[in-house]
Motif scaffolding. Structure first.
Motif, PDB file in Angstrom:
ATOM      1  N   GLN A  10       0.824  -1.217   0.000  1.00  0.00           N
ATOM      2  CA  GLN A  10       0.000   0.000   0.000  1.00  0.00           C
ATOM      3  C   GLN A  10       0.855   1.263   0.000  1.00  0.00           C
ATOM      4  O   GLN A  10       0.557   2.218  -0.718  1.00  0.00           O
ATOM      5  N   GLU A  11       1.897   1.258   0.815  1.00  0.00           N
ATOM      6  CA  GLU A  11       2.753   2.445   0.891  1.00  0.00           C
ATOM      7  C   GLU A  11       3.390   2.744  -0.455  1.00  0.00           C
ATOM      8  O   GLU A  11       3.424   3.889  -0.906  1.00  0.00           O
ATOM      9  N   MET A  12       3.899   1.705  -1.112  1.00  0.00           N
ATOM     10  CA  MET A  12       4.541   1.901  -2.407  1.00  0.00           C
ATOM     11  C   MET A  12       3.547   2.428  -3.437  1.00  0.00           C
ATOM     12  O   MET A  12       3.822   3.407  -4.129  1.00  0.00           O
ATOM     13  N   ILE A  13       2.397   1.783  -3.526  1.00  0.00           N
ATOM     14  CA  ILE A  13       1.407   2.192  -4.523  1.00  0.00           C
ATOM     15  C   ILE A  13       0.912   3.611  -4.242  1.00  0.00           C
ATOM     16  O   ILE A  13       0.820   4.431  -5.165  1.00  0.00           O
ATOM     17  N   ALA A  14       0.618   3.926  -3.005  1.00  0.00           N
ATOM     18  CA  ALA A  14       0.180   5.289  -2.665  1.00  0.00           C
ATOM     19  C   ALA A  14       1.269   6.305  -3.007  1.00  0.00           C
ATOM     20  O   ALA A  14       0.976   7.373  -3.561  1.00  0.00           O
ATOM     21  N   SER A  15       2.524   5.979  -2.721  1.00  0.00           N
ATOM     22  CA  SER A  15       3.634   6.890  -3.034  1.00  0.00           C
ATOM     23  C   SER A  15       3.742   7.130  -4.530  1.00  0.00           C
ATOM     24  O   SER A  15       3.935   8.265  -4.975  1.00  0.00           O
ATOM     25  N   LEU A  16       3.641   6.057  -5.317  1.00  0.00           N
ATOM     26  CA  LEU A  16       3.755   6.196  -6.767  1.00  0.00           C
ATOM     27  C   LEU A  16       2.589   6.979  -7.352  1.00  0.00           C
ATOM     28  O   LEU A  16       2.771   7.771  -8.276  1.00  0.00           O
ATOM     29  N   ILE A  17       1.395   6.794  -6.801  1.00  0.00           N
ATOM     30  CA  ILE A  17       0.229   7.534  -7.286  1.00  0.00           C
ATOM     31  C   ILE A  17       0.338   9.009  -6.906  1.00  0.00           C
ATOM     32  O   ILE A  17       0.141   9.900  -7.734  1.00  0.00           O
ATOM     33  N   VAL A  18       0.670   9.282  -5.647  1.00  0.00           N
ATOM     34  CA  VAL A  18       0.797  10.674  -5.189  1.00  0.00           C
ATOM     35  C   VAL A  18       1.900  11.400  -5.956  1.00  0.00           C
ATOM     36  O   VAL A  18       1.771  12.573  -6.295  1.00  0.00           O
ATOM     37  N   ARG A  19       2.965  10.704  -6.284  1.00  0.00           N
ATOM     38  CA  ARG A  19       4.089  11.290  -7.029  1.00  0.00           C
ATOM     39  C   ARG A  19       3.786  11.390  -8.527  1.00  0.00           C
ATOM     40  O   ARG A  19       4.571  11.904  -9.287  1.00  0.00           O
ATOM     41  N   HIS A  20       2.654  10.882  -8.963  1.00  0.00           N
ATOM     42  CA  HIS A  20       2.221  10.912 -10.367  1.00  0.00           C
ATOM     43  C   HIS A  20       3.114  10.076 -11.280  1.00  0.00           C
ATOM     44  O   HIS A  20       3.258  10.369 -12.465  1.00  0.00           O
ATOM     45  N   VAL A  21       3.707   9.035 -10.739  1.00  0.00           N
ATOM     46  CA  VAL A  21       4.614   8.194 -11.528  1.00  0.00           C
ATOM     47  C   VAL A  21       3.876   7.544 -12.689  1.00  0.00           C
ATOM     48  O   VAL A  21       4.362   7.555 -13.822  1.00  0.00           O
ATOM     49  N   PHE A  22       2.700   6.982 -12.443  1.00  0.00           N
ATOM     50  CA  PHE A  22       1.976   6.310 -13.519  1.00  0.00           C
ATOM     51  C   PHE A  22       1.381   7.303 -14.508  1.00  0.00           C
ATOM     52  O   PHE A  22       1.247   7.004 -15.692  1.00  0.00           O
ATOM     53  N   ARG A  23       1.018   8.485 -14.056  1.00  0.00           N
ATOM     54  CA  ARG A  23       0.531   9.516 -14.969  1.00  0.00           C
ATOM     55  C   ARG A  23       1.648   9.960 -15.906  1.00  0.00           C
ATOM     56  O   ARG A  23       1.448  10.101 -17.110  1.00  0.00           O
ATOM     57  N   ASP A  24       2.838  10.163 -15.330  1.00  0.00           N
ATOM     58  CA  ASP A  24       3.969  10.640 -16.115  1.00  0.00           C
ATOM     59  C   ASP A  24       4.648   9.537 -16.929  1.00  0.00           C
ATOM     60  O   ASP A  24       5.395   9.828 -17.853  1.00  0.00           O
ATOM     61  N   HIS A  25       4.391   8.292 -16.564  1.00  0.00           N
ATOM     62  CA  HIS A  25       4.991   7.132 -17.255  1.00  0.00           C
ATOM     63  C   HIS A  25       3.887   6.111 -17.526  1.00  0.00           C
ATOM     64  O   HIS A  25       3.833   5.055 -16.893  1.00  0.00           O
ATOM     65  N   PRO A  26       3.002   6.414 -18.475  1.00  0.00           N
ATOM     66  CA  PRO A  26       1.842   5.550 -18.691  1.00  0.00           C
ATOM     67  C   PRO A  26       2.189   4.132 -19.151  1.00  0.00           C
ATOM     68  O   PRO A  26       1.369   3.229 -19.013  1.00  0.00           O
ATOM     69  N   GLY A  27       3.390   3.921 -19.637  1.00  0.00           N
ATOM     70  CA  GLY A  27       3.794   2.579 -20.062  1.00  0.00           C
ATOM     71  C   GLY A  27       4.380   1.740 -18.950  1.00  0.00           C
ATOM     72  O   GLY A  27       4.664   0.556 -19.132  1.00  0.00           O
ATOM     73  N   LEU A  28       4.554   2.337 -17.788  1.00  0.00           N
ATOM     74  CA  LEU A  28       5.157   1.636 -16.652  1.00  0.00           C
ATOM     75  C   LEU A  28       4.128   0.709 -16.017  1.00  0.00           C
ATOM     76  O   LEU A  28       2.972   1.079 -15.840  1.00  0.00           O
ATOM     77  N   LYS A  29       4.574  -0.503 -15.692  1.00  0.00           N
ATOM     78  CA  LYS A  29       3.669  -1.487 -15.088  1.00  0.00           C
ATOM     79  C   LYS A  29       4.231  -1.960 -13.756  1.00  0.00           C
ATOM     80  O   LYS A  29       5.441  -2.054 -13.578  1.00  0.00           O
ATOM     81  N   LEU A  30       3.309  -2.291 -12.841  1.00  0.00           N
ATOM     82  CA  LEU A  30       3.665  -2.769 -11.511  1.00  0.00           C
ATOM     83  C   LEU A  30       2.876  -4.041 -11.222  1.00  0.00           C
ATOM     84  O   LEU A  30       1.674  -4.097 -11.488  1.00  0.00           O
ATOM     85  N   VAL A  31       3.556  -5.034 -10.688  1.00  0.00           N
ATOM     86  CA  VAL A  31       2.914  -6.282 -10.279  1.00  0.00           C
ATOM     87  C   VAL A  31       3.221  -6.501  -8.807  1.00  0.00           C
ATOM     88  O   VAL A  31       4.379  -6.399  -8.390  1.00  0.00           O
ATOM     89  N   CYS A  32       2.196  -6.768  -8.023  1.00  0.00           N
ATOM     90  CA  CYS A  32       2.369  -7.107  -6.614  1.00  0.00           C
ATOM     91  C   CYS A  32       2.187  -8.613  -6.473  1.00  0.00           C
ATOM     92  O   CYS A  32       1.144  -9.147  -6.850  1.00  0.00           O
ATOM     93  N   VAL A  33       3.201  -9.281  -5.954  1.00  0.00           N
ATOM     94  CA  VAL A  33       3.197 -10.736  -5.839  1.00  0.00           C
ATOM     95  C   VAL A  33       2.911 -11.148  -4.402  1.00  0.00           C
ATOM     96  O   VAL A  33       3.540 -10.648  -3.473  1.00  0.00           O
ATOM     97  N   GLU A  34       1.955 -12.036  -4.244  1.00  0.00           N
ATOM     98  CA  GLU A  34       1.557 -12.592  -2.952  1.00  0.00           C
ATOM     99  C   GLU A  34       1.063 -11.540  -1.964  1.00  0.00           C
ATOM    100  O   GLU A  34       1.204 -11.696  -0.766  1.00  0.00           O
ATOM    101  N   THR A  35       0.477 -10.480  -2.485  1.00  0.00           N
ATOM    102  CA  THR A  35      -0.077  -9.460  -1.598  1.00  0.00           C
ATOM    103  C   THR A  35      -1.595  -9.515  -1.554  1.00  0.00           C
ATOM    104  O   THR A  35      -2.206  -8.866  -0.715  1.00  0.00           O
ATOM    105  N   GLY A  36      -2.207 -10.243  -2.487  1.00  0.00           N
ATOM    106  CA  GLY A  36      -3.650 -10.182  -2.596  1.00  0.00           C
ATOM    107  C   GLY A  36      -4.048  -8.800  -3.085  1.00  0.00           C
ATOM    108  O   GLY A  36      -3.198  -7.955  -3.361  1.00  0.00           O
ATOM    109  N   VAL A  37      -5.347  -8.562  -3.214  1.00  0.00           N
ATOM    110  CA  VAL A  37      -5.823  -7.253  -3.653  1.00  0.00           C
ATOM    111  C   VAL A  37      -6.983  -6.731  -2.815  1.00  0.00           C
ATOM    112  O   VAL A  37      -7.516  -5.664  -3.098  1.00  0.00           O
ATOM    113  N   ALA A  38      -7.370  -7.457  -1.795  1.00  0.00           N
ATOM    114  CA  ALA A  38      -8.527  -7.048  -0.989  1.00  0.00           C
ATOM    115  C   ALA A  38      -8.327  -5.674  -0.362  1.00  0.00           C
ATOM    116  O   ALA A  38      -9.287  -4.950  -0.137  1.00  0.00           O
TER     117      ALA A  38
END
Length: 181
Positions: free
Chosen positions: A136-164
């Protein structure tokens, strides 16, 4: 993971050498059936120029992504040292390079609590409960920093974290952005 579970060298040059050796081994292993075996390399995220250099090498080796720690500065079994939070502009060249290379960022559930005294599985149930929420901390940081907005081709996979945990995180971020912009 190089050295897991008994070797997590504190010396960063040693750690980098182990990462490079691991990436070489992994690429050779995956070459036996590249349609089925998808390798995720490691990069020394504590040094962005070295991380970019190794990411380029990872791509040349045919690996598909890079492992990054869920929480920078926290070193667990599936993470590596990182000296700055993901909100820091120091990562900008790395985000650009990973997007350009088409490498996926992979974060693994670090299976340990951050509280001293709990990190060594003295209370394994606590570790197994909380490790699903560490991304959660990583994803919130990347969203707040606009990483995915500024790098729309960037992909992130979370392994064994679930999504609930994702729905309440996104809902809470919406509340904060609307009520406390």
């Amino acid at each position: 993971h190089p050295g897991y579970p008994i070797l997590l060298p504190k010396n960063r040059d040693t750690r980098r050498g182990m990462m490079m050796a691991f990436n070489d081994w992994l690429a050779e292993f995956c070459a036996h059936d590249p349609a089925r075996l998808i390798g995720i390399g490691e990069i020394p995220v504590w040094d962005i120029p070295l991380a970019i250099e190794e990411a380029r090498r990872v791509k040349e080796l045919g690996l598909k992504g890079v492992l990054m720690p869920a929480i920078p500065g926290y070193v667990g079994a599936w993470s590596c040292p990182a000296d700055a939070p993901y909100t820091s502009p120091v990562y900008e060249p790395l985000w650009s390079a990973l997007e350009e290379l088409g490498l996926v960022i992979v974060v693994h559930a670090d299976a340990a609590a951050a509280t001293p005294g709990l990190e060594n599985y003295d209370e394994p149930s606590i570790n197994m409960i909380i490790n699903k929420t560490m991304a959660q901390e990583m994803i919130a940081s990347l969203i707040v920093r606009h990483v995915f907005r500024d790098h729309p081709g960037l992909k992130l996979v979370c392994v064994e974290t679930g999504v609930a945990w994702m729905a309440p995180l996104v809902s809470w971020m919406d509340v904060l952005s609307q009520e406390h912009p």
